[in-house]
Each structure stands twice: as structure tokens, then as C-alpha cells.
Design a protein around this motif. Structure first.
Motif, short mmCIF file in Angstrom:
data_model
loop_
_atom_site.label_atom_id
_atom_site.label_comp_id
_atom_site.label_asym_id
_atom_site.label_seq_id
_atom_site.Cartn_x
_atom_site.Cartn_y
_atom_site.Cartn_z
N UNK A 1 3.26 -2.29 2.92
CA UNK A 1 3.37 -1.01 3.62
C UNK A 1 3.17 0.12 2.63
N UNK A 2 3.79 -0.03 1.46
CA UNK A 2 3.73 1.01 0.45
C UNK A 2 2.36 1.07 -0.20
N UNK B 1 -2.08 -0.10 6.30
CA UNK B 1 -1.98 1.21 6.94
C UNK B 1 -3.20 2.08 6.65
N UNK C 1 11.53 1.32 -2.58
CA UNK C 1 11.18 1.19 -1.16
C UNK C 1 11.74 -0.07 -0.52
N UNK D 1 -0.09 2.56 1.94
CA UNK D 1 0.25 3.96 2.21
C UNK D 1 -0.48 4.87 1.23
N UNK D 2 -0.63 4.37 0.00
CA UNK D 2 -1.28 5.18 -1.04
C UNK D 2 -2.69 5.57 -0.59
N UNK E 1 2.08 8.68 -6.03
CA UNK E 1 2.71 7.56 -5.32
C UNK E 1 2.44 6.27 -6.08
N UNK F 1 -3.81 5.37 2.42
CA UNK F 1 -3.74 6.10 3.69
C UNK F 1 -3.64 7.60 3.42
N UNK F 2 -2.80 7.96 2.43
CA UNK F 2 -2.62 9.37 2.09
C UNK F 2 -3.85 9.90 1.33
#
Lengths: 498, 339, 318
Positions: free
Chosen positions: B129-130, B75, C259, B133-134, C302, B136-137
Motif C-alpha cells: 500500500x505504501x 494504488x 506504517x 502510494x509513492x 515518502x 500514486x502521489x
């Protein structure tokens, strides 16, 4: 015993796009009996069970529960009607508590909200009836498979089961656990529940079952009273042959005994296996006997470098080795066919060809690409040599039967040209025809000079090809049998002796 | 024999047929669509335009195809585009003139991002995905940090060539896609890497038993994805002669994933084809052009794209195919009844 | 005995208090009930959306359409109120029903066509944004007496802390969600599906119904979040709330929910949003730190939480 059937299936048909999976099969289960459902893989056992439990809808025939026709659309329906199923791999939820698992979907409520106190109390009370005194508020994953299985049974029965289907419940249990399961099965039988028992172990069939229904290639062979059916007749019915091929005893003679290929000295791993000594010579088959959980699989994994050893030394091909991954073992000249073929063996969507050449390719290194033409030659050669039943080497391996998949995996390692092949339960879950073929193959490979280590729970099988049998019990090596000592009785004694 | 050959053929048939149909529609509503002109040593025309505009997503899709084949997803590629653009812009505005350093900085940024993703997914076994995501943010934050919150503009003829130059008559971004495609194709299909990637995606556990180092393979695909994204990011920055940390590559990761899915790949991993991924990117871009050509206001763009995605996904679903064939069966039955 | 399943939640709560404490020590006026309740009212829409996301993630899914649904809700509300002169109290039920149906359709597609939630909700996100921009590409202001009343409604707590409509709605949503998740059979099913959908089905859980309801709830709450969001902005804009789905996912993860599904608590999600809010407040109090540090810090948080989850999962036998 009550003789009126609680569950009756009449003329059941099930047709899938490519196969006619059940042809006019009848089955009748009485209240308060344990009824074995037997057949080779592919005979239709699991399809029949799925029809009973609503996973599949039948394409013809009737299902009568206590005389009334039923039409379960899913497992939920079947449960509501009183038909519960417990599967081999315990289909409960590891993340929920024991109590939640037992009452999932039917939790006692007060004012519309779940009454957790009552859920936990009821669950603990219920399990006491099964001699389980455990903390029901812990997650299910906290407990062993055997306990989980009992919890699953308790759940099934508590949901006012009239019919309890046990689908290979003993496959992952040790002898004691099997005995306590049988005790509970007899208990439930006395309470008037009809139990359908599916298993591969014929001993267990005779130990608890009243009647036996046998299926063969989607058709009913017949219904028998267990006490009146001899073991040979039973195998004959399952195979459709007069006599099973399995009894054939032929221990290997080995001329090049002195040439040690693999030597283990005190090989062990904390909490997994205590020190094992073992010598494997070129051209010999060493059998690993023992119950599930005795350390068989663990030993295979340790030799192959899947798990790291904590103690002892391994000498392979005259050199001291210390494998830290399967890759090291493969480079040294080993191969391992793992126990769980589907999970650890096949690459489902890849072709037979790719499945066969991959180990060899990995051994050579990614830059030394085996050309497509060469790949096809290798694949075609092994399809012929191992008589793998397929029309096309480009077919995804998942479309083959279990026995043929196993042969492809064997071919994968043969193509990598190892000097030692470790087979962990090579005949698990494959039909008896392919079973015999794989045993013949093991003998042939051994004659060609390959050394093999074969772990198996089938004693006859070990006897048929081993020149030496190592017996494991409770993660210890307890015996090493050779020559005339290799017979089922001796192995059994070694496993059982304390 | 024919059965499996057919299956292989069908994998290629659907996406290619889809692209063809779109092209034909375009040609019908705008006959000049296929008109290509050679002027000043360069080709001009709508078709060339489609190729040029599809280039960034095509680059992302090449990397994404490999990632998805291992059962993962990345992502963060949109954010990596922003970081790479910012890194190149940083050196240009610092007065560095050496093109190798400027491009090297962008590629290095992409590689580092890829290594981070690879570490998280491969070595720490975090769900892809996770894990991505890190970045990505956080990635856009990092790009903003490099740009100090500004849109950094620059003027560097050599670097701008990446976005606006031409080579052998083709826009340079298209050339870059072709070069990347050839390199990755050679790397995956003339060595065993492609097979390794498919093996890890098809069954990680079995691959481990065969001695495959899944960690290293995952690391390498995320690195390739990072490099592809960096290249795309530099093209985007060169195109607008500036680095915009907020908007560079925004949502392009989704387009890239869609391109791969439209190309028929399963998100569960296994089989991949970077050729089909590029076709998927072309389909997305051609569709956009079709919408413009057909006179539908551009605000319908997203809505139509969403519908197209849903249709493609449905077509791939076995259950939907079954329902369709049943529908066929009924209509045929009706016809025969009428006779 | 302290149950290890509470560790992530405990860490989340501790982290919030530590962060809040650091801010309170460092800056005057940080450690006040006013700042705390501002956290709630500023992030009310995010809390509502994140609660919906928690249901989805607990079931092992993901919903990327949340931000787009918020924007679409704002656009539809503003058009119906400003252009068609509907009363907001008529508009709200209509959009809530529409939003719920939208989620139910996504859930149905996910279940019946066996598609990954990630890709279906991605298409849903494009669809909702697309529809919003088709309705209006410009921002539409909402002018209605009701909106002024909503903005004024509320009461003051000691310490200059204001509890407004948004805060009340979000706390109410949280309360109901906790009841649903932990005290109803449906809640049990959500956890069951997240634990192992296959086993859940074999245990007689109606998968289709559960999946559809989960996504319907998420979309319902996203729509509600959109309404609350319009209370702040007094407008509807098709490009509003971009990336809120990511914030919501981040909040759920920081809140200690696994998750992969099956483990986690509603309450943790509240703490997750508050932690992200504290970070933002801290950065704005500091004044020298630039806003992009928020993204970087949230990225780091995160990472830490995911790494912690990984350790806990790995630490288990099997």
C-alpha cells in the motif's frame, strides 16, 4: 497443601460446528499446586484452556472460582477475575517497553494521566522479585524469549492472579532457562497460586507437578497424583494403549557406507554455528541431537542454503557446491521440511494436490508445466503411499490434522525426487499415533536408498532410526555417535557434558 | 469430494449471479437493453457500450488480480495510466508518426513504473500500500511534467483507433481486453506462474523454502499491472484524443481493486481468477448503467456504488453469513411456531 | 543513552530545519516568523486530519475516507447555514456528532466483520463523497456573520505573524492528541493494537472498543478539519479536498510513524505536515519551478522515509 479447589470445572461441554471438542470434562485446581494438563494434540487441552480464559464460551457445565460460578466473556474478564495465562509464543507487545507491557491497561494514574515515573519504578521493583534486573524502559523486543516469558508471568501474577495457566512455556527455552522458570513456579506455588502447566515434555511434568489431569479425544481420562503414576502408565493413558510404540530401538545398518553423498568440512556461519564436519552416506539417517538453540536448525538451514555459509566447504554428490538460496540446494537434489510447519511449510489455502507438486514444479521450471492430470496422479499416489487421511486431494491443506500436513510436506519433497532429505523436527506438534507413522516412514525411505538428516529433540526418536547421531551444544558439534553408542543415555551425556 | 467442488463452484457462482441479476434488472426497466444492432460493420447497443466502457477498469483489474494474489495492492495504476497517456501524447506532438514507437513509449512508461513498484515491494520489502502510494502521489506530478502542465491534445488516426476503432464488429478496447485476458490467462494457467503467484500469496515463507523467488514473482506481477495500466491509459487518451495528467485514470485504481474484490478475491492474497476480476469490472459498469436506466439522477451514482461495495464485502464476511443464517433460522422457527 | 526509536522523529525535525534554512538563505523574507505561522494556518486543516490519521496508522490501520469526510462536512455545513439559516455554533456540534458516528460505524464494521481497514474506509470514502454530491453537486457559498468574525479573530505576533482561529484550533487539537496518545490508557491501547492485535486481545485489551474509538476519533477530526477548511473557502463543495487522505498519510509517514503500526509520535505528524508545507512554500517562492514538482518531491520524501524505516526495522535482531 490446601485441598480446597480454587478453580473447578464441572461437566464442561464445548461444541464446534464440526466437532464435539469437550465432552463433560471435569477439572479441579487447588490453591498452591502445580497441576499438569496433558493429552495428545486434539485431545482438548487447548480448548479447555480457552474455555477457562474466556476465549471460548462453554456450551454446558459450570466454572467455579473459589466456589462462585463465573462466566468470563473474554481474556480481559478472566484476568479481572484472577485467571492469567502465559503462552508459548509470549503474547506481549514487542513495540512497547517492558514496563508498559506489565501495566498495560492498568497504568497508575495521577489526575487522570498516566504517571510514567511510577509505572517504571513499580515495574523495576516487581521484576526484582523475579531476579530480573533489567532496564524496564527498553522495548520488550530487546530481550530474549526467556526473559519475555518471565515478564509475562510477572504481569500475570501481579494482576492478582489466583490461577496461572502456563501453556507450553518451556518449548523455546534452554535447560538453564527451564530450571529458573521452575524455580519461579515453585515460588509462586508457595505463595498459594494454583498453576496449570501444559507441556509436551514428560520429564518436566515429573520435575514440578503435583497432580496430573489427562484428556483424550475430548474426554477426561482421569486425575492422578504425579508421584503415584509411572511414565508407562501415563503414556498409556494418553494414547489409550497399554504400551507406547516409541520405545522400539532399531538402529539402521548400512551397507553402502563408503558412498559419501554429502560431506561438510568446517561448515559454519558467524554468530550462528561454528565449524561442523559431517559425512552423510547414501541410504543412511543422520540424527542431529541437541537442545533448542544448540544449532540444530541453524545447521539444517546452512546445508540447505537458506542462510549463507561463512566458512568451510560442502561437497554434494562428489561436487563442491556453494548454495546461495534454497533453489540451488533443490536443484542439486536436496529437500528440507522446516521446523515450523504452519509458518514455513504448508500453503494453507492451497489444495493438497498443489502443495504436493509445487516443489517438483519449481525444480522443473515454470514453463514445463505439470499437467493437471499428472498432478492428480502424483497426489493420489502419495496419498495412498503415505496413507494420508483425506477423502479429496482438492481439499485445502489447512483442513488436515498436523500429522497429515507433515506427510503432505514429505510427499512434496519425495515428488521432487531428492537424493538427500533434511527433516527439522518432523514430529513436532503432531499426535503420537502419527508420530510413530512418520518414524516408520523415515525408516522406509532410508531403506529405499534416500539419505536423511533428521534434527529432533526426542532422543528415543533419534535412537529409533539413526545410523549416526551428531550432538550439538551451544552452536558447536560436540560428539558423533555410532553403533552401540546410539542410545538415549549416551546422547544425553553428550548434550549435558561440559 | 462434493464439498470442495461446491466451494470452487461457489467462488464463481456469486459474482456471475450478481452480474446476471443486474442484467435482468436492466432488461426489465429498459427492454431495449439487450438490443444489439449490426451497422456499418460494427455492433451497436447498450450491452456493447457496457463492454466498451468497462474496458479500462477490466484491464486494470486483470493486472490488479495478480498483484492482489501475491498479497499486495497497486494504488499507482491510475497514475500510471496518466503517465502512459502523457508519454504517447509526447511523441505524437513531437511529430512521430510511427505507431509502434508511440504505443511502445506508453508501454515502456508502464513497464518502468511497474519495475519501480516491483523493486520497492519485492526487493526492498516495503508494504505494498505504501510502496505504490509513492508512485500514486509522484506519478501525476511526473505526467504533468511531461505535459508541461497542459492538457495535450493531438490528432493521430492510428493511435485514436485504440480508443475508438473496431475490430470484428467489436469496439477495439474490448478486443484489447480479450487479447490481454487470453495472454495473461495462458501465461498464468498454462505455465506454473499462476501457481507460483498463489503460493507466494498464500505463504511467502514456505514458498521461499521451496526455492520460489518471491522477489522476481512480485516484480513480474507489478510489471504486468503496469503494462495493463499503460494499455488502459492509452485507450483513455486515444478516446479523448488528448492527455490530461490530472484526470486520466483518476480513482480508477479503486475501481480496479473493487472489481477484484467483487470477483471474490481475498486482499490477503492467495487464490485468484482473472476471469472473475473481469466479471467484477463488468458488474461495476453494469451497475452504473442500471442507475442511469432506472432514472435515478446520476448524482446518486457514487452513493449506490458505495452501498453495493459494502453489501458485497459483507456477503463475503464469514461472520455476516453466520448472522444471516441465524436470521433465517429464527424466521423458520417462527413459521413453524405459527403452524 | 539515545533510544533508537527516536531516530525517525529526529530525522524529521532536522529535515524541517534544514529545508527551512535553505529557503531562508536563498530567499528574502522566507526565514521569518510570518512564513512559519503561515505554514501553520495554511495547513491547519491538514494537521487536524493528519493527527486523526496518526491514531489510525499507529493502530496498524488506514483511513482513506478523510478527504471525503472533509468535503461532506463542508457541504452539510453550507446547506444548514445558508439554506436552513441555522447558526454555525448549532451546526458544528451536529456535524461533529454525525462525523464521529460515521467513523464509529466504519470501525465497527472493520472489527466485527474482520475486514481490512483499507477497503472499508475506501467504501466509506465513496459513501461520503456520494452523499455530498447527492446533497449538492454545486459549490454552496456560506454567508454568515459568524464566519466573518472567525476570519477576523486572532492576534498578531512580532514579525507580522498572524495567529488565527484555524491555527489555534489546530494547536489545541495537537496538544490534546499528544496527551491522549502518550498519557492515557487509551493511547497505550492504540500502540498495543498496532504492535500486535492478537497479543493485545490476549492481554485483555478491549479490541472492539479500541478499534471503534480510533476510527471515530479519526472521523471526528476529519469533520473538524472540514469545518476549519470551510473557514478558508467560505463554501461547501462535494469535490473539495480530493486526495487530502493521501497528504495526511504522507505527512504521518514523513513524520516518522511506522506504517505497519505500533511506533511513532504525534509531534512527528506536525513536522511531517510542516515539511510538506515548506516544500510548497519553497516552490512558490522560487517562481520558476512548476507546481507539479511539489508532488514529485513529496513522492521522493515518502520514498526516503519509508526506506529509512525499512533500514531501522531490518537493523533489529529478529
Amino acid at each position: 497443601m490446601n485441598t480446597t479447589p480454587v478453580l473447578q470445572l464441572k461437566g464442561i461441554n464445548k461444541i464446534f460446528p464440526s466437532v464435539h471438542a469437550l465432552k463433560d470434562v471435569d477439572f479441579s485446581l487447588r490453591a498452591g499446586e502445580i497441576h499438569a494438563l496433558l493429552g495428545e494434540n486434539g485431545a482438548g487441552k487447548s480448548t479447555l484452556i480457552k474455555v477457562m480464559t474466556g476465549v471460548y464460551q462453554r456450551d454446558g457445565g459450570d466454572i467455579l472460582l473459589e466456589g462462585n460460578p463465573i462466566f468470563p466473556n473474554n481474556t480481559g474478564d478472566a484476568q479481572d477475575l484472577g485467571i492469567s495465562t502465559v503462552y508459548q509464543e509470549v503474547n506481549l507487545l514487542p513495540n512497547l517497553t517492558v514496563a508498559q507491557n506489565i501495566y498495560l491497561g492498568r497504568e497508575p494514574r495521577r489526575f487522570g494521566l498516566i504517571n510514567w515515573k511510577k509505572v517504571n519504578q513499580d515495574a523495576a521493583q516487581l521484576l526484582k522479585g523475579y531476579d530480573l534486573h533489567i532496564d524496564v524502559t527498553l522495548p520488550l523486543s530487546h530481550y530474549s524469549i526467556a526473559v519475555q516469558q518471565l515478564i509475562a508471568i510477572a504481569r500475570g501474577v501481579d494482576m492478582s492472579a489466583k490461577v496461572l495457566i502456563l501453556d507450553e512455556p518451556t518449548a523455546s527455552l534452554d535447560a538453564d532457562e527451564v530450571q529458573s522458570l521452575f524455580r519461579i513456579m515453585r515460588d509462586l506455588k508457595a505463595r498459594g497460586i494454583g498453576i496449570v502447566f501444559v507441556t509436551h515434555f514428560l520429564d518436566q511434568v515429573y520435575a514440578v507437578c503435583d497432580r496430573i489431569t489427562i484428556l483424550r479425544s475430548a474426554e477426561l481420562v482421569g486425575e492422578f497424583v504425579a508421584a503415584n503414576l509411572s511414565r508407562t502408565e501415563l503414556i498409556g493413558h494418553m494414547l489409550g494403549k497399554e504400551l507406547a510404540e516409541l520405545g522400539e530401538h532399531k538402529a539402521q545398518t548400512n551397507e553402502n557406507r563408503d558412498e559419501a553423498l554429502l560431506t561438510l568440512q568446517g561448515l559454519g556461519r558467524n554468530a550462528t554455528l561454528s565449524a561442523v564436519d559431517l559425512q552423510v552416506c547414501k541410504g543412511e539417517v543422520v540424527g542431529l541431537a541437541g537442545l533448542l538453540g544448540s544449532g540444530r536448525t541453524e545447521l539444517c538451514r546452512l546445508i540447505f542454503g537458506v542462510d549463507k555459509k561463512h566458512t568451510g566447504t560442502v561437497t554434494f554428490n562428489g561436487k563442491a557446491v556453494n548454495f546461495s538460496s534454497p533453489r540451488d540446494a533443490i536443484d542439486a537434489g536436496m529437500g528440507l521440511c522446516p521446523e515450523d510447519r504452519k509458518h514455513d511449510g504448508i500453503l494453507g489455502q492451497l489444495s493438497i494436490r498443489e502443495n504436493m507438486i509445487l516443489a517438483r514444479q519449481i525444480k522443473q521450471g515454470w514453463w514445463k508445466f505439470i499437467s493437471r492430470k499428472e498432478q492428480e496422479e502424483i497426489a493420489n499416489q502419495y496419498v495412498k503411499e503415505l496413507s494420508i487421511a483425506t477423502s479429496d486431494i482438492e481439499k485445502p491443506i489447512e483442513q488436515l490434522s498436523g500429522g497429515n500436513q507433515q506427510k503432505v510436506i514429505l510427499a512434496r519433497w519425495l515428488a521432487a525426487n531428492p537424493s538427500l532429505l533434511i527433516l527439522d523436527e518432523p514430529t513436532r506438534g503432531i499426535d503420537i499415533g502419527a508420530h510413530a507413522e512418520i518414524i516408520r516412514l523415515i525408516r522406509k525411505l532410508c531403506d529405499q536408498g534416500l539419505a536423511l538428516v533428521v534434527a529432533s529433540s526426542e532422543l528415543e526418536e533419534l535412537v529409533a532410526f539413526s545410523s549416526k547421531v551428531i550432538v550439538l551444544r551451544d552452536r558447536n558439534k560436540v560428539a558423533e555417535l555410532e553403533g552401540n553408542d546410539i542410545n538415549p543415555q549416551r546422547i544425553m551425556q553428550a548434550i549435558a557434558a561440559s | 469430494m462434493n464439498l470442495t467442488k461446491n466451494q470452487n463452484l461457489r467462488r464463481y457462482l456469486w459474482p456471475c449471479a450478481g452480474l446476471l441479476v443486474l442484467l435482468i434488472i436492466n432488461a426489465i426497466i429498459a427492454p431495449e437493453f439487450f438490443h444489439i444492432e449490426f451497422k456499418d460493420g460494427r455492433f451497436y447497443g447498450s450491452l456493447i457500450d457496457v463492454l466498451n466502457r468497462a474496458a479500462p477498469v477490466a484491464l486494470l483489474a486483470i493486472g490488479m488480480a495478480l498483484v492482489i494474489a501475491t498479497g499486495g495492492v497497486d494504488l499507482s495504476v491510475g497514475s500510471i495510466m496518466a503517465i502512459a497517456g502523457a508519454a504517447s501524447a509526447y511523441y505524437i506532438t513531437k511529430g512521430v508518426d510511427n505507431l509502434a514507437i508511440i504505443i511502445g513509449a506508453g508501454l515502456l512508461a508502464g513497464l518502468i513504473a511497474g519495475v519501480i513498484n516491483g523493486l520497492l515491494v519485492g526487493y526492498m520489502s516495503i508494504q505494498p500500500i505504501v510502496a505504490t502510494l509513492i508512485l500514486m502521489v509522484a506519478g501525476r506530478g511526473i505526467a504533468q511534467l511531461m505535459n508541461e502542465g497542459q492538457i495535450v491534445t493531438f490528432d493521430h488516426a492510428g493511435f485514436s483507433f485504440l480508443g475508438t476503432g473496431d475490430f470484428l464488429g467489436l469496439p477495439f478496447p474490448v478486443v484489447l481486453v480479450i487479447i490481454t485476458f487470453i495472454i495473461v490467462q495462458l501465461l498464468t494457467r498454462r505455465t506454473a506462474l499462476g501457481l507460483y503467484i498463489e503460493a507466494v500469496g498464500a505463504n511467502p515463507s514456505a514458498s521461499h523454502y521451496m526455492g520460489l523467488n518471491a522477489k522476481a514473482i512480485k516484480m513480474s506481477v507489478y510489471c504486468v499491472a503496469g503494462l495493463c495500466a499503460a494499455l488502459a491509459g492509452m485507450i483513455a487518451a486515444a478516446d479523448i484524443k488528448g492527455s490530461d495528467a490530472n484526470n486520466a485514470g483518476l480513482w480508477l485504481e479503486l475501481d480496479a481493486i473493487l472489481a477484484v474484490v467483487i470477483g471474490g478475491a481475498s486482499l490477503m492474497g492467495g487464490r485468484f481468477s482473472i476471469f472473475l476480476a473481469v466479471i467484477g469490472a463488468l458488474i461495476i459498469q453494469t451497475l452504473t448503467v442500471t442507475i442511469i436506466l432506472s432514472g435515478i439522477p446520476p448524482k446518486f451514482n457514487l452513493l449506490i456504488k458505495a452501498s453495493a461495495i459494502i453489501i458485497v464485502l459483507l456477503m463475503q464476511s464469514p461472520r455476516f453469513q453466520q448472522q444471516l443464517s441465524q436470521l433465517n433460522f429464527w424466521s423458520k422457527k417462527k413459521e413453524s411456531n405459527r403452524v | 543513552m539515545f533510544n533508537p526509536k527516536f531516530i525517525p522523529l529526529a530525522v524529521t525535525c532536522a529535515l524541517f530545519f534544514v529545508l527551512f534554512g535553505i529557503g531562508a538563505i536563498q530567499f528574502d523574507g522566507f526565514g521569518s516568523s510570518r512564513v512559519f505561522f503561515n505554514l501553520l494556518s495554511d495547513n491547519a486543516f491538514l494537521i487536524i486530519a493528519a493527527v486523526g490519521m496518526t491514531f489510525v496508522i499507529l493502530s496498524g490501520g488506514i483511513d482513506l475516507s478523510v478527504g471525503a469526510v472533509i468535503a461532506l462536512t463542508g457541504v452539510i455545513c453550507s446547506v444548514l447555514i445558508s439554506k436552513y439559516q441555522w447558526h454555525p455554533l448549532v451546526v458544528f456540534p451536529v456535524v461533529l456528532i454525525g462525523g464521529t458516528a460515521f467513523g464509529a460505524i466504519m470501525g465497527a464494521i472493520i472489527h466485527y466483520y474482520k475486514m481490512q481497514p483499507f477497503i472499508v474506509t475506501l467504501a466509506g470514502m465513496f459513501f461520503a463523497r456520494g452523499l455530498a454530491s447527492v446533497i449538492s453537486e454545486e459549490s454552496i457559498p456560506i454567508e454568515h456573520e459568524f464566519y466573518n468574525q472567525v476570519a477576523e479573530f486572532g492576534f498578531m505576533l512580532p514579525g507580522d505573524a498572524w495567529i488565527g482561529t484555524s491555527t489555534i484550533i489546530c494547536l489545541l487539537v495537537l496538544f490534546v492528541a499528544i496527551i491522549i496518545a502518550h498519557y492515557t490508557r487509551f493511547g497505550g491501547r492504540v500502540y498495543a493494537v498496532g504492535g500486535d492485535a492478537n497479543s493485545a486481545a490476549l492481554m485483555g485489551i478491549p479490541l472492539a472498543q479500541t478499534t471503534i474509538r480510533i476510527y471515530a476519533i479519526s472521523a471526528f477530526l476529519a469533520t473538524l478539519a472540514g469545518i476549519v477548511y470551510s473557514f478558508y473557502t467560505f463554501s461547501g463543495y462535494s469535490l473539495a479536498a480530493v486526495g487530502v487522505e493521501l497528504d495526511a498519510i504522507a505527512a504521518v509517514v514523513i513524520g516518522g510513524t511506522l506504517l505497519t503500526g505500533g511506533y511513532g509520535y504525534m509531534f512527528g505528524t506536525l513536522m511531517g505536515v510542516l515539511i510538506m508545507g515548506v516544500v510548497q512554500t519553497y516552490i512558490s517562492f522560487d517562481g520558476t519551478l512548476s507546481s507539479w514538482w511539489t508532488k514529485i518531491v513529496i513522492g521522493l520524501l515518502l520514498f526516503c522515509f519509508i526506506a529509512l524505516q525499512q533500514l531501522l526495522v531490518r537493523g533489529k535482531p529478529r
